[in-house]
Design a protein around this motif. Sequence first.
Motif, mmCIF file in Angstrom:
data_model
loop_
_atom_site.group_PDB
_atom_site.id
_atom_site.type_symbol
_atom_site.label_atom_id
_atom_site.label_comp_id
_atom_site.label_asym_id
_atom_site.label_seq_id
_atom_site.Cartn_x
_atom_site.Cartn_y
_atom_site.Cartn_z
ATOM 1 N N CYS A 120 0.920 -1.239 -0.044
ATOM 2 C CA CYS A 120 -0.242 -0.133 -0.267
ATOM 3 C C CYS A 120 0.885 1.044 -0.070
ATOM 4 O O CYS A 120 2.006 1.221 0.390
ATOM 5 C CB CYS A 120 -0.967 -0.012 1.251
ATOM 6 N N PRO A 121 0.425 2.307 -0.428
ATOM 7 C CA PRO A 121 0.940 3.593 -0.328
ATOM 8 C C PRO A 121 1.300 4.117 0.755
ATOM 9 O O PRO A 121 0.711 3.561 1.692
ATOM 10 C CB PRO A 121 0.079 4.510 -1.195
ATOM 11 N N VAL A 122 2.380 5.095 1.095
ATOM 12 C CA VAL A 122 2.510 5.792 2.272
ATOM 13 C C VAL A 122 1.487 6.753 2.448
ATOM 14 O O VAL A 122 1.384 7.611 1.590
ATOM 15 C CB VAL A 122 3.721 6.201 2.572
ATOM 16 N N TRP A 123 0.487 6.822 3.388
ATOM 17 C CA TRP A 123 -0.589 7.810 3.455
ATOM 18 C C TRP A 123 0.045 9.017 4.208
ATOM 19 O O TRP A 123 0.442 8.791 5.450
ATOM 20 C CB TRP A 123 -1.773 7.385 4.066
ATOM 21 N N PRO A 124 -0.519 10.236 3.706
ATOM 22 C CA PRO A 124 0.025 11.440 4.365
ATOM 23 C C PRO A 124 -0.671 11.560 5.803
ATOM 24 O O PRO A 124 -1.844 11.116 5.663
ATOM 25 C CB PRO A 124 -0.592 12.587 3.529
ATOM 26 N N GLY A 125 -0.189 12.114 6.663
ATOM 27 C CA GLY A 125 -0.763 12.271 8.029
ATOM 28 C C GLY A 125 -0.709 10.865 8.868
ATOM 29 O O GLY A 125 -1.323 10.876 9.977
ATOM 30 N N GLN A 126 -0.235 9.704 8.198
ATOM 31 C CA GLN A 126 -0.272 8.598 8.966
ATOM 32 C C GLN A 126 -1.454 8.180 9.761
ATOM 33 O O GLN A 126 -1.370 7.915 10.766
ATOM 34 C CB GLN A 126 1.134 8.588 9.916
ATOM 35 N N PRO A 127 -2.474 8.066 8.870
ATOM 36 C CA PRO A 127 -3.784 7.428 9.510
ATOM 37 C C PRO A 127 -3.681 5.932 10.048
ATOM 38 O O PRO A 127 -2.587 5.279 9.611
ATOM 39 C CB PRO A 127 -4.769 7.465 8.426
ATOM 40 N N VAL A 128 -4.545 5.794 10.924
ATOM 41 C CA VAL A 128 -4.768 4.374 11.649
ATOM 42 C C VAL A 128 -5.149 3.356 10.419
ATOM 43 O O VAL A 128 -5.916 3.912 9.617
ATOM 44 C CB VAL A 128 -5.889 4.300 12.529
#
Length: 144
Positions: free
Chosen positions: A76-84
């Motif tokens: 999976c991509p790295v999501w901005p803001g580091q969501p759960v």
Amino acid sequence: MAEAILNHKGRPNFTAYSAGSHPLGLVRPAALKQIEVSRMTTDALRSKSWDEFAKPDTPRMDFVFTVCDNAAKEMCPVWPGQPVTAHWGVPDPAAVKGSPEQIERAYRDAFMILDRRITLFLSLPLSTLGRLVIKKGIDRIGRQ
């Protein structure tokens, strides 16, 4: 289907976006039919790549759930803001081959699984839980 369910049940607290690693460019008719049968809107639904949501200028994500069984094996991509993040394994109804009735049943079954999990997620007291506690609880839900 998850986008439609969460947007129906989770407003005004949540706005859901659904995307995939290999979008077809159209929402599958069997998915649209299941959403419509459940009396939920299909108006804003469109096929999207998850890359669309991995950019800094996209809507802020607090939670990211992968749902198809195949997604658990993908990077999976790295999501901005580091969501759960969590994985809710659901058999992919688009992978089902067979009669129209078998395909419709696969979409109905996937819809029901997603509906139950989203309902449980929405029943969590999210505003009173810390980030780590939420992550542990969601991970448990994701392993069902």
